[in-house]
Design a protein around this motif. Sequence first.
Motif, PDB file in Angstrom:
ATOM      1  N   ALA A   6       3.392  30.092  -8.022  1.00 55.54           N
ATOM      2  CA  ALA A   6       2.130  30.182  -8.119  1.00 55.54           C
ATOM      3  C   ALA A   6       1.525  30.266  -6.610  1.00 55.54           C
ATOM      4  CB  ALA A   6       1.049  28.545  -8.383  1.00 55.54           C
ATOM      5  N   ILE A   7       2.514  29.629  -5.708  1.00 52.97           N
ATOM      6  CA  ILE A   7       1.881  29.825  -4.016  1.00 52.97           C
ATOM      7  C   ILE A   7       2.231  31.263  -4.307  1.00 52.97           C
ATOM      8  CG2 ILE A   7       3.150  28.747  -1.911  1.00 52.97           C
ATOM      9  CD1 ILE A   7       2.921  26.548  -2.810  1.00 52.97           C
ATOM     10  N   ARG A   8       3.008  32.066  -4.149  1.00 55.04           N
ATOM     11  CA  ARG A   8       3.590  33.377  -4.071  1.00 55.04           C
ATOM     12  C   ARG A   8       2.829  34.200  -4.578  1.00 55.04           C
ATOM     13  NH1 ARG A   8       8.630  35.008  -3.817  1.00 55.04           N
ATOM     14  NH2 ARG A   8      10.169  33.780  -5.784  1.00 55.04           N
ATOM     15  N   ALA A   9       2.021  34.177  -5.988  1.00 56.52           N
ATOM     16  CA  ALA A   9       0.833  34.658  -6.585  1.00 56.52           C
ATOM     17  C   ALA A   9      -0.349  34.800  -5.516  1.00 56.52           C
ATOM     18  CB  ALA A   9       0.613  34.144  -7.296  1.00 56.52           C
ATOM     19  N   GLU A  10      -0.873  33.611  -4.365  1.00 51.67           N
ATOM     20  CA  GLU A  10      -1.668  33.352  -3.490  1.00 51.67           C
ATOM     21  C   GLU A  10      -1.620  33.732  -2.632  1.00 51.67           C
ATOM     22  OE1 GLU A  10      -4.301  31.730  -4.553  1.00 51.67           O
ATOM     23  OE2 GLU A  10      -3.882  30.816  -6.442  1.00 51.67           O
ATOM     24  N   ILE A  11      -0.339  33.775  -1.848  1.00 49.81           N
ATOM     25  CA  ILE A  11      -0.070  34.397  -0.826  1.00 49.81           C
ATOM     26  C   ILE A  11       0.216  36.232  -0.832  1.00 49.81           C
ATOM     27  CG2 ILE A  11       0.661  32.427   0.261  1.00 49.81           C
ATOM     28  CD1 ILE A  11       3.174  34.105   0.697  1.00 49.81           C
ATOM     29  N   ALA A  12       0.023  36.675  -2.008  1.00 55.04           N
ATOM     30  CA  ALA A  12       1.629  37.951  -2.555  1.00 55.04           C
ATOM     31  C   ALA A  12       0.378  39.109  -1.556  1.00 55.04           C
ATOM     32  CB  ALA A  12       1.470  38.216  -3.360  1.00 55.04           C
ATOM     33  N   PRO A  13      -1.666  38.664  -1.892  1.00 52.12           N
ATOM     34  CA  PRO A  13      -1.894  40.074  -1.675  1.00 52.12           C
ATOM     35  C   PRO A  13      -2.207  40.212  -0.149  1.00 52.12           C
ATOM     36  CG  PRO A  13      -3.188  38.839  -3.495  1.00 52.12           C
ATOM     37  CD  PRO A  13      -2.113  38.074  -2.806  1.00 52.12           C
ATOM     38  N   CYS A  14      -1.850  39.205   0.516  1.00 57.90           N
ATOM     39  CA  CYS A  14      -1.694  39.083   2.208  1.00 57.90           C
ATOM     40  C   CYS A  14      -0.390  40.358   2.735  1.00 57.90           C
ATOM     41  CB  CYS A  14      -0.831  37.867   2.611  1.00 57.90           C
ATOM     42  SG  CYS A  14      -2.332  36.708   2.194  1.00 57.90           S
ATOM     43  N   PHE A  15       0.059  40.938   1.929  1.00 64.64           N
ATOM     44  CA  PHE A  15       1.538  41.816   2.334  1.00 64.64           C
ATOM     45  C   PHE A  15       1.003  42.950   1.375  1.00 64.64           C
ATOM     46  CE2 PHE A  15       2.552  37.191   3.169  1.00 64.64           C
ATOM     47  CZ  PHE A  15       4.094  37.251   3.588  1.00 64.64           C
ATOM     48  N   TYR A  16       0.642  43.794   2.445  1.00 64.32           N
ATOM     49  CA  TYR A  16       0.494  45.405   2.355  1.00 64.32           C
ATOM     50  C   TYR A  16       1.061  46.828   3.259  1.00 64.32           C
ATOM     51  CZ  TYR A  16      -3.867  45.007   5.535  1.00 64.32           C
ATOM     52  OH  TYR A  16      -3.809  44.908   6.303  1.00 64.32           O
ATOM     53  N   VAL A  35       6.381  26.803   3.771  1.00 58.52           N
ATOM     54  CA  VAL A  35       7.139  27.085   2.078  1.00 58.52           C
ATOM     55  C   VAL A  35       6.356  28.791   2.193  1.00 58.52           C
ATOM     56  CG1 VAL A  35       6.191  27.667  -0.427  1.00 58.52           C
ATOM     57  CG2 VAL A  35       6.056  25.191   0.723  1.00 58.52           C
ATOM     58  N   PHE A  36       5.542  29.227   2.620  1.00 52.93           N
ATOM     59  CA  PHE A  36       5.043  30.575   3.127  1.00 52.93           C
ATOM     60  C   PHE A  36       6.004  30.879   3.706  1.00 52.93           C
ATOM     61  CE2 PHE A  36      -0.503  28.813   3.978  1.00 52.93           C
ATOM     62  CZ  PHE A  36       0.035  29.012   2.566  1.00 52.93           C
ATOM     63  N   ARG A  37       6.899  30.913   4.207  1.00 53.61           N
ATOM     64  CA  ARG A  37       7.905  31.835   4.760  1.00 53.61           C
ATOM     65  C   ARG A  37       9.120  32.040   4.148  1.00 53.61           C
ATOM     66  NH1 ARG A  37       7.059  28.643   9.483  1.00 53.61           N
ATOM     67  NH2 ARG A  37       6.154  28.833  11.583  1.00 53.61           N
ATOM     68  N   ARG A  38       9.365  31.228   3.623  1.00 51.88           N
ATOM     69  CA  ARG A  38      10.479  31.378   2.038  1.00 51.88           C
ATOM     70  C   ARG A  38      10.248  31.719   1.364  1.00 51.88           C
ATOM     71  NH1 ARG A  38      11.256  28.359  -1.859  1.00 51.88           N
ATOM     72  NH2 ARG A  38       9.941  26.367  -1.193  1.00 51.88           N
ATOM     73  N   LEU A  39       8.829  32.733   0.947  1.00 52.03           N
ATOM     74  CA  LEU A  39       8.204  32.950  -0.091  1.00 52.03           C
ATOM     75  C   LEU A  39       7.428  34.205   0.517  1.00 52.03           C
ATOM     76  CD1 LEU A  39       7.009  30.359  -1.903  1.00 52.03           C
ATOM     77  CD2 LEU A  39       8.921  31.588  -2.693  1.00 52.03           C
ATOM     78  N   ALA A  40       7.210  34.701   1.591  1.00 52.76           N
ATOM     79  CA  ALA A  40       6.814  35.807   2.013  1.00 52.76           C
ATOM     80  C   ALA A  40       8.271  37.241   1.959  1.00 52.76           C
ATOM     81  CB  ALA A  40       6.807  35.666   3.969  1.00 52.76           C
ATOM     82  N   PRO A  41       7.385  38.151   1.052  1.00 54.50           N
ATOM     83  CA  PRO A  41       8.699  38.741   1.319  1.00 54.50           C
ATOM     84  C   PRO A  41       9.144  40.139   2.354  1.00 54.50           C
ATOM     85  CG  PRO A  41       6.170  40.000   0.764  1.00 54.50           C
ATOM     86  CD  PRO A  41       6.283  38.785   0.982  1.00 54.50           C
ATOM     87  N   TRP A  42       8.279  39.841   3.557  1.00 49.31           N
ATOM     88  CA  TRP A  42       8.582  40.044   4.786  1.00 49.31           C
ATOM     89  C   TRP A  42       8.211  39.370   5.868  1.00 49.31           C
ATOM     90  CZ3 TRP A  42       5.946  43.596   2.028  1.00 49.31           C
ATOM     91  CH2 TRP A  42       4.705  44.072   3.039  1.00 49.31           C
ATOM     92  N   PRO A  43       9.212  38.811   7.128  1.00 51.02           N
ATOM     93  CA  PRO A  43       9.020  38.465   8.138  1.00 51.02           C
ATOM     94  C   PRO A  43       7.456  38.409   8.828  1.00 51.02           C
ATOM     95  CG  PRO A  43      10.689  38.795   8.563  1.00 51.02           C
ATOM     96  CD  PRO A  43      10.546  39.955   7.387  1.00 51.02           C
ATOM     97  N   VAL A  44       6.158  37.392   8.906  1.00 49.18           N
ATOM     98  CA  VAL A  44       5.223  37.915  10.047  1.00 49.18           C
ATOM     99  C   VAL A  44       5.138  36.918   9.923  1.00 49.18           C
ATOM    100  CG1 VAL A  44       4.536  39.239   7.846  1.00 49.18           C
ATOM    101  CG2 VAL A  44       3.935  36.897   7.982  1.00 49.18           C
ATOM    102  N   ASP A  45       4.086  37.081  11.393  1.00 49.46           N
ATOM    103  CA  ASP A  45       3.342  35.739  12.753  1.00 49.46           C
ATOM    104  C   ASP A  45       2.526  35.346  11.644  1.00 49.46           C
ATOM    105  OD1 ASP A  45       2.201  34.321  14.486  1.00 49.46           O
ATOM    106  OD2 ASP A  45       1.769  35.728  15.884  1.00 49.46           O
ATOM    107  N   TRP A  46       2.760  33.896  11.528  1.00 47.73           N
ATOM    108  CA  TRP A  46       1.959  33.189  10.147  1.00 47.73           C
ATOM    109  C   TRP A  46       1.210  32.306  12.358  1.00 47.73           C
ATOM    110  CZ3 TRP A  46       1.349  33.366   5.511  1.00 47.73           C
ATOM    111  CH2 TRP A  46       2.641  33.926   4.700  1.00 47.73           C
ATOM    112  N   LEU A  47      -0.216  32.863  11.599  1.00 49.92           N
ATOM    113  CA  LEU A  47      -1.146  32.285  12.953  1.00 49.92           C
ATOM    114  C   LEU A  47      -1.990  30.785  13.350  1.00 49.92           C
ATOM    115  CD1 LEU A  47      -1.512  33.221  15.629  1.00 49.92           C
ATOM    116  CD2 LEU A  47      -2.946  34.625  15.340  1.00 49.92           C
ATOM    117  N   ASP A  48      -1.499  30.438  13.668  1.00 52.75           N
ATOM    118  CA  ASP A  48      -2.358  28.441  12.879  1.00 52.75           C
ATOM    119  C   ASP A  48      -3.051  28.552  14.198  1.00 52.75           C
ATOM    120  OD1 ASP A  48      -3.342  26.363  13.138  1.00 52.75           O
ATOM    121  OD2 ASP A  48      -0.812  25.245  13.170  1.00 52.75           O
ATOM    122  N   PRO A  49      -4.616  28.139  14.255  1.00 51.14           N
ATOM    123  CA  PRO A  49      -5.532  28.045  15.294  1.00 51.14           C
ATOM    124  C   PRO A  49      -4.918  26.687  15.892  1.00 51.14           C
ATOM    125  CG  PRO A  49      -5.881  27.441  13.618  1.00 51.14           C
ATOM    126  CD  PRO A  49      -4.837  27.653  13.469  1.00 51.14           C
ATOM    127  N   ALA A  50      -5.279  25.896  15.001  1.00 54.02           N
ATOM    128  CA  ALA A  50      -4.259  24.181  15.820  1.00 54.02           C
ATOM    129  C   ALA A  50      -4.084  23.980  17.026  1.00 54.02           C
ATOM    130  CB  ALA A  50      -3.182  23.703  15.440  1.00 54.02           C
TER     131      ALA A  50
END
Length: 271
Positions: A170-180, A203-218
């Motif tokens: 379910a999570i993989r399906a939500e983040i999949a459109p981010c990867f193109y 979880v995102f890092r584990r399920l991502a099809p390739w490594p990306v920088d996940w930008l957290d604004p905190a």
Amino acid sequence: MNDGQSNDRPIIAFDSGIGGLTVLREARVLIPDRRFVYIADDAGFPYGDWEEEALKQRIVGLIDGFIGKYDPELVIIPCNTASTLVLEDLRRVFPSVPFVGTVPAIKPAAERTSSGLISVLATPGTVKRAYTRDLIQSFATKCHVRLVGSQSLARMAEMHMRGELIDDEAIRAEIAPCFYEKDGARTDIVVLACTHYPLLVNVFRRLAPWPVDWLDPAEAIARRALSLLTPNGTGVEPEHGDDIAVFTSGNPDFPTRRLLQGFGLATGVIA
């Protein structure tokens, strides 16, 4: 205040749920000499389900009550949905209170990307706001920016932090459109444009099809808050035992209270 006396006026952090804890954590590191009141509008969660005008009225009304009760030195809104919708209204209605909002980190993403392909993972409300498109127009015209709205990830993040099982697919399906891919290049930055999403970043890092920088604004939000404060002048870093969490439902469940305890927040405080 710079007279050697401790300033007891708190900093309020207001979010739709527990997602803003990612910002609170950074703020407490950078601003150890202030007391914090964390407010979760769990009775209104998730904000993505609301009509804009009704949500606007709700947030302004709640903030009005909390300003009256706590007399805050500053209010942080660690919620993209609320900030892009109502931040200007809050500044207009409460001109004597500084507000720090949270907007999608499109500018830093555009500055960091190597491929020029950026995705913004957000709630549907944040995706459709003119504010978000204005940020792209102002800071990322040389990039290809894909806006990805998720209706479910904020709920999944809350479940995850309460120790409930969430489905990888379910999570993989939500983040999949981010990867193109485009002209031989790939997405290399995903902007986390909802403060709930960093709660799932491992979880995102584990399920991502390739490594990306996940930008957290905190951290950037915390730095902005710090810049608006006057130093206490005490040089003393107090304990955080008096930091509290307030829930608009008045009834946070046991897993949530246990989670907040881990953040060093007094729990069970009724709004």
